[in-house]
Design a protein around this motif. Structure first.
Motif, PDB file in Angstrom:
ATOM      1  N   SER A   1      25.946 -26.887 -54.328  1.00  0.00           N
ATOM      2  CA  SER A   1      25.595 -25.481 -54.119  1.00  0.00           C
ATOM      3  C   SER A   1      24.991 -25.019 -56.014  1.00  0.00           C
ATOM      4  CB  SER A   1      25.439 -25.101 -53.125  1.00  0.00           C
ATOM      5  OG  SER A   1      27.325 -24.850 -53.494  1.00  0.00           O
ATOM      6  N   THR A   2      26.192 -25.844 -56.748  1.00  0.00           N
ATOM      7  CA  THR A   2      26.804 -24.816 -58.652  1.00  0.00           C
ATOM      8  C   THR A   2      25.745 -25.990 -59.117  1.00  0.00           C
ATOM      9  OG1 THR A   2      27.922 -23.926 -57.502  1.00  0.00           O
ATOM     10  CG2 THR A   2      27.739 -24.072 -59.841  1.00  0.00           C
ATOM     11  N   ILE A   3      25.114 -24.899 -60.249  1.00  0.00           N
ATOM     12  CA  ILE A   3      25.014 -26.296 -60.878  1.00  0.00           C
ATOM     13  C   ILE A   3      25.197 -25.231 -62.470  1.00  0.00           C
ATOM     14  CG2 ILE A   3      22.789 -27.029 -63.291  1.00  0.00           C
ATOM     15  CD1 ILE A   3      21.423 -27.395 -60.500  1.00  0.00           C
ATOM     16  N   ALA A   4      26.115 -26.483 -63.331  1.00  0.00           N
ATOM     17  CA  ALA A   4      26.405 -25.563 -64.980  1.00  0.00           C
ATOM     18  C   ALA A   4      26.125 -25.918 -65.729  1.00  0.00           C
ATOM     19  CB  ALA A   4      27.603 -25.639 -64.725  1.00  0.00           C
ATOM     20  N   LEU A   5      25.497 -25.432 -66.514  1.00  0.00           N
ATOM     21  CA  LEU A   5      24.701 -25.356 -67.999  1.00  0.00           C
ATOM     22  C   LEU A   5      25.395 -25.801 -69.014  1.00  0.00           C
ATOM     23  CD1 LEU A   5      20.896 -24.264 -67.307  1.00  0.00           C
ATOM     24  CD2 LEU A   5      21.514 -25.918 -66.742  1.00  0.00           C
ATOM     25  N   LEU A   6      25.527 -26.716 -70.124  1.00  0.00           N
ATOM     26  CA  LEU A   6      26.216 -26.580 -71.785  1.00  0.00           C
ATOM     27  C   LEU A   6      25.081 -27.494 -72.101  1.00  0.00           C
ATOM     28  CD1 LEU A   6      28.577 -26.942 -73.278  1.00  0.00           C
ATOM     29  CD2 LEU A   6      29.458 -29.185 -72.323  1.00  0.00           C
ATOM     30  N   THR A   7      24.744 -26.808 -73.723  1.00  0.00           N
ATOM     31  CA  THR A   7      23.652 -27.057 -74.004  1.00  0.00           C
ATOM     32  C   THR A   7      24.431 -26.619 -75.527  1.00  0.00           C
ATOM     33  OG1 THR A   7      22.294 -25.111 -74.243  1.00  0.00           O
ATOM     34  CG2 THR A   7      22.034 -26.690 -72.592  1.00  0.00           C
ATOM     35  N   ASP A   8      23.219 -27.087 -76.812  1.00  0.00           N
ATOM     36  CA  ASP A   8      22.802 -26.660 -77.978  1.00  0.00           C
ATOM     37  C   ASP A   8      22.168 -25.307 -78.329  1.00  0.00           C
ATOM     38  OD1 ASP A   8      21.262 -28.670 -78.057  1.00  0.00           O
ATOM     39  OD2 ASP A   8      21.720 -29.583 -79.566  1.00  0.00           O
ATOM     40  N   PHE A   9      20.913 -24.812 -77.188  1.00  0.00           N
ATOM     41  CA  PHE A   9      19.555 -24.443 -77.569  1.00  0.00           C
ATOM     42  C   PHE A   9      20.223 -23.291 -77.486  1.00  0.00           C
ATOM     43  CE2 PHE A   9      18.369 -27.237 -73.761  1.00  0.00           C
ATOM     44  CZ  PHE A   9      18.410 -28.845 -75.075  1.00  0.00           C
TER      45      PHE A   9
ATOM     46  N   ASN B   1      15.204 -26.158 -56.081  1.00  0.00           N
ATOM     47  CA  ASN B   1      15.922 -25.004 -55.093  1.00  0.00           C
ATOM     48  C   ASN B   1      16.179 -24.541 -55.317  1.00  0.00           C
ATOM     49  OD1 ASN B   1      18.474 -24.675 -53.924  1.00  0.00           O
ATOM     50  ND2 ASN B   1      19.419 -26.372 -54.038  1.00  0.00           N
ATOM     51  N   SER B   2      15.278 -23.031 -54.923  1.00  0.00           N
ATOM     52  CA  SER B   2      15.650 -21.708 -55.024  1.00  0.00           C
ATOM     53  C   SER B   2      17.091 -21.269 -54.891  1.00  0.00           C
ATOM     54  CB  SER B   2      14.699 -20.668 -54.738  1.00  0.00           C
ATOM     55  OG  SER B   2      14.561 -21.011 -52.990  1.00  0.00           O
ATOM     56  N   ASN B   3      17.660 -21.830 -54.346  1.00  0.00           N
ATOM     57  CA  ASN B   3      19.494 -21.265 -53.570  1.00  0.00           C
ATOM     58  C   ASN B   3      20.639 -21.864 -54.378  1.00  0.00           C
ATOM     59  OD1 ASN B   3      17.982 -20.710 -51.125  1.00  0.00           O
ATOM     60  ND2 ASN B   3      18.134 -22.377 -50.852  1.00  0.00           N
ATOM     61  N   VAL B   4      20.289 -22.559 -55.533  1.00  0.00           N
ATOM     62  CA  VAL B   4      21.320 -22.881 -56.497  1.00  0.00           C
ATOM     63  C   VAL B   4      21.513 -21.922 -57.118  1.00  0.00           C
ATOM     64  CG1 VAL B   4      20.680 -23.571 -58.016  1.00  0.00           C
ATOM     65  CG2 VAL B   4      22.113 -25.291 -58.017  1.00  0.00           C
TER      66      VAL B   4
ATOM     67  N   SER C   1      34.996 -27.645 -56.359  1.00  0.00           N
ATOM     68  CA  SER C   1      33.760 -28.863 -56.158  1.00  0.00           C
ATOM     69  C   SER C   1      32.702 -28.941 -55.731  1.00  0.00           C
ATOM     70  CB  SER C   1      34.908 -29.495 -55.078  1.00  0.00           C
ATOM     71  OG  SER C   1      34.161 -30.622 -54.261  1.00  0.00           O
ATOM     72  N   ARG C   2      32.125 -30.328 -55.977  1.00  0.00           N
ATOM     73  CA  ARG C   2      30.577 -30.419 -56.217  1.00  0.00           C
ATOM     74  C   ARG C   2      29.738 -29.792 -57.012  1.00  0.00           C
ATOM     75  NH1 ARG C   2      32.199 -29.597 -50.619  1.00  0.00           N
ATOM     76  NH2 ARG C   2      31.315 -28.238 -49.912  1.00  0.00           N
ATOM     77  N   THR C   3      30.340 -29.415 -57.443  1.00  0.00           N
ATOM     78  CA  THR C   3      29.365 -28.881 -59.171  1.00  0.00           C
ATOM     79  C   THR C   3      28.380 -29.497 -59.549  1.00  0.00           C
ATOM     80  OG1 THR C   3      31.343 -26.713 -59.770  1.00  0.00           O
ATOM     81  CG2 THR C   3      29.295 -27.178 -61.061  1.00  0.00           C
ATOM     82  N   ILE C   4      27.504 -29.382 -60.121  1.00  0.00           N
ATOM     83  CA  ILE C   4      26.906 -30.505 -60.902  1.00  0.00           C
ATOM     84  C   ILE C   4      26.683 -29.805 -62.342  1.00  0.00           C
ATOM     85  CG2 ILE C   4      24.683 -31.876 -60.838  1.00  0.00           C
ATOM     86  CD1 ILE C   4      23.803 -31.320 -58.265  1.00  0.00           C
ATOM     87  N   PHE C   5      27.087 -30.966 -63.080  1.00  0.00           N
ATOM     88  CA  PHE C   5      27.221 -30.630 -64.747  1.00  0.00           C
ATOM     89  C   PHE C   5      26.268 -31.192 -65.379  1.00  0.00           C
ATOM     90  CE2 PHE C   5      31.589 -29.916 -63.108  1.00  0.00           C
ATOM     91  CZ  PHE C   5      31.399 -28.741 -63.434  1.00  0.00           C
ATOM     92  N   ILE C   6      25.243 -30.588 -65.699  1.00  0.00           N
ATOM     93  CA  ILE C   6      23.826 -30.818 -66.649  1.00  0.00           C
ATOM     94  C   ILE C   6      24.695 -30.175 -67.988  1.00  0.00           C
ATOM     95  CG2 ILE C   6      21.547 -31.185 -66.914  1.00  0.00           C
ATOM     96  CD1 ILE C   6      21.148 -30.199 -64.100  1.00  0.00           C
TER      97      ILE C   6
ATOM     98  N   SER D   1      18.478 -30.965 -60.558  1.00  0.00           N
ATOM     99  CA  SER D   1      18.726 -29.885 -58.994  1.00  0.00           C
ATOM    100  C   SER D   1      17.805 -30.764 -57.420  1.00  0.00           C
ATOM    101  CB  SER D   1      17.198 -29.173 -59.439  1.00  0.00           C
ATOM    102  OG  SER D   1      16.568 -27.975 -58.604  1.00  0.00           O
ATOM    103  N   TYR D   2      17.940 -32.041 -57.636  1.00  0.00           N
ATOM    104  CA  TYR D   2      17.689 -32.404 -56.667  1.00  0.00           C
ATOM    105  C   TYR D   2      18.194 -33.190 -56.157  1.00  0.00           C
ATOM    106  CZ  TYR D   2      12.007 -33.530 -57.335  1.00  0.00           C
ATOM    107  OH  TYR D   2      10.855 -33.010 -57.391  1.00  0.00           O
ATOM    108  N   LEU D   3      19.185 -33.570 -57.265  1.00  0.00           N
ATOM    109  CA  LEU D   3      20.863 -33.955 -56.520  1.00  0.00           C
ATOM    110  C   LEU D   3      21.432 -33.313 -55.424  1.00  0.00           C
ATOM    111  CD1 LEU D   3      23.259 -36.530 -56.470  1.00  0.00           C
ATOM    112  CD2 LEU D   3      23.082 -34.870 -59.176  1.00  0.00           C
ATOM    113  N   SER D   4      21.165 -31.441 -56.486  1.00  0.00           N
ATOM    114  CA  SER D   4      21.273 -30.580 -55.372  1.00  0.00           C
ATOM    115  C   SER D   4      20.966 -30.192 -53.753  1.00  0.00           C
ATOM    116  CB  SER D   4      21.277 -29.467 -56.448  1.00  0.00           C
ATOM    117  OG  SER D   4      19.956 -29.184 -55.896  1.00  0.00           O
TER     118      SER D   4
END
Length: 266
Positions: A6-14, A32-35, A65-70, A141-144
């Motif tokens: 349910s948690t996605i963390a973003l790291l970019t150079d944007f 996934n609107s609930n992420v 735990s279970r965070t997805i890092f993009i 997001s699909y993974l979440s």
């Protein structure tokens, strides 16, 4: 790793000037609107894979735990380099296979490494200049939503390596270099406490940058006078150089790759 993520963390150079980060978040939320989306940073220096790798390594363990890092620092976007999904015991990671995940993966118990190739989970299946939005964001997001990692593509045996430049010993000198700068202009080097202790110093050694003596290594900023240079081991775990209430990068016109010397004899 099982269960809904349910948690996605973003790291970019944007950066924050353009709409790139917002577009990625829009794609994620459309699937996934609930992420819960958390920004690690979008101010990685452009194409600085090593800086991103070190930032991910120092930060991932503070997430639930279970965070997805993009993670998207991708100089070779649109080329033949792969996009991968690493499934570890507590976390999952989506990134280009360019070494960005190497330092973190070495600390984890990795279950699977997947090459992302299933077009059903991409916004745009063709190569593009924005695969962070078109491939990595939708896959994460699909993974979440609980899609099994094996649905995204075939298993691969390893990932691209990325090594921190090694320090060198010359007589009484420990020689390293600046890796990157934080937003305060503090210089983070490749010199770790382990590097320092290999020579078993009897006293805190002197740090030298170019022709300037920065000073003996201290515990924190406040050990230096206001406006003066200071050397210390920061929360990164590496030797850092700063100006107390100032900007080291600007004052010394410092750049990544510049030589840093620790002198045990002084």
């Amino acid at each position: 790793m099982n269960g809904k993520l349910s948690t996605i963390a973003l790291l970019t150079d944007f950066g924050s000037q353009d709409s790139y980060v917002a577009e990625m978040k829009g794609v994620i939320l459309s699937i996934n609107s609930n992420v819960n989306i958390i920004d690690i940073s979008h101010n990685i220096e452009p194409q600085n894979i090593l800086q991103a790798s070190l930032m991910l390594k120092r930060s991932y363990g503070f997430f639930p735990s279970r965070t997805i890092f993009i993670c998207v620092v991708d100089p070779d976007v649109g080329s033949g380099r792969k996009i991968i999904l690493i499934e570890a015991e507590e976390y999952s990671f989506v990134a280009p296979d360019n070494g960005l995940l190497w330092l973190t993966a070495n600390e984890l118990s990795v279950n699977k490494i997947i090459s992302l190739e299933n077009y059903d989970y991409f916004l745009n299946p063709t190569p593009s200049t924005f695969e962070g939005r078109d491939k990595m964001a939708p896959a994460g997001s699909y993974l979440s939503l609980g899609i099994e990692p094996g649905q995204f593509g075939p298993i691969q045996s390893g990932i691209e390596k990325l090594e921190i430049p090694k320090t060198q010993i010359e007589k009484n000198l420990l020689i390293g270099e600046i890796i990157y700068f934080d937003r305060f202009g503090n210089a983070i080097t490749n010199i770790s406490m382990d590097d320092l202790m290999e020579n078993e110093p009897r006293n805190l050694p002197l740090v030298i940058f170019g022709p300037d003596e920065i000073g003996h290594i201290v515990s924190t900023f406040s050990d230096a006078a206001n406006g003066s240079a200071v050397a210390y081991f920061g929360s990164s775990g590496y030797l850092e150089m700063a100006i107390f209430n100032g900007n080291f990068r600007l004052k010394y016109s410092a750049r990544p790759g510049d030589r840093v010397v620790v002198d045990y004899a002084k």
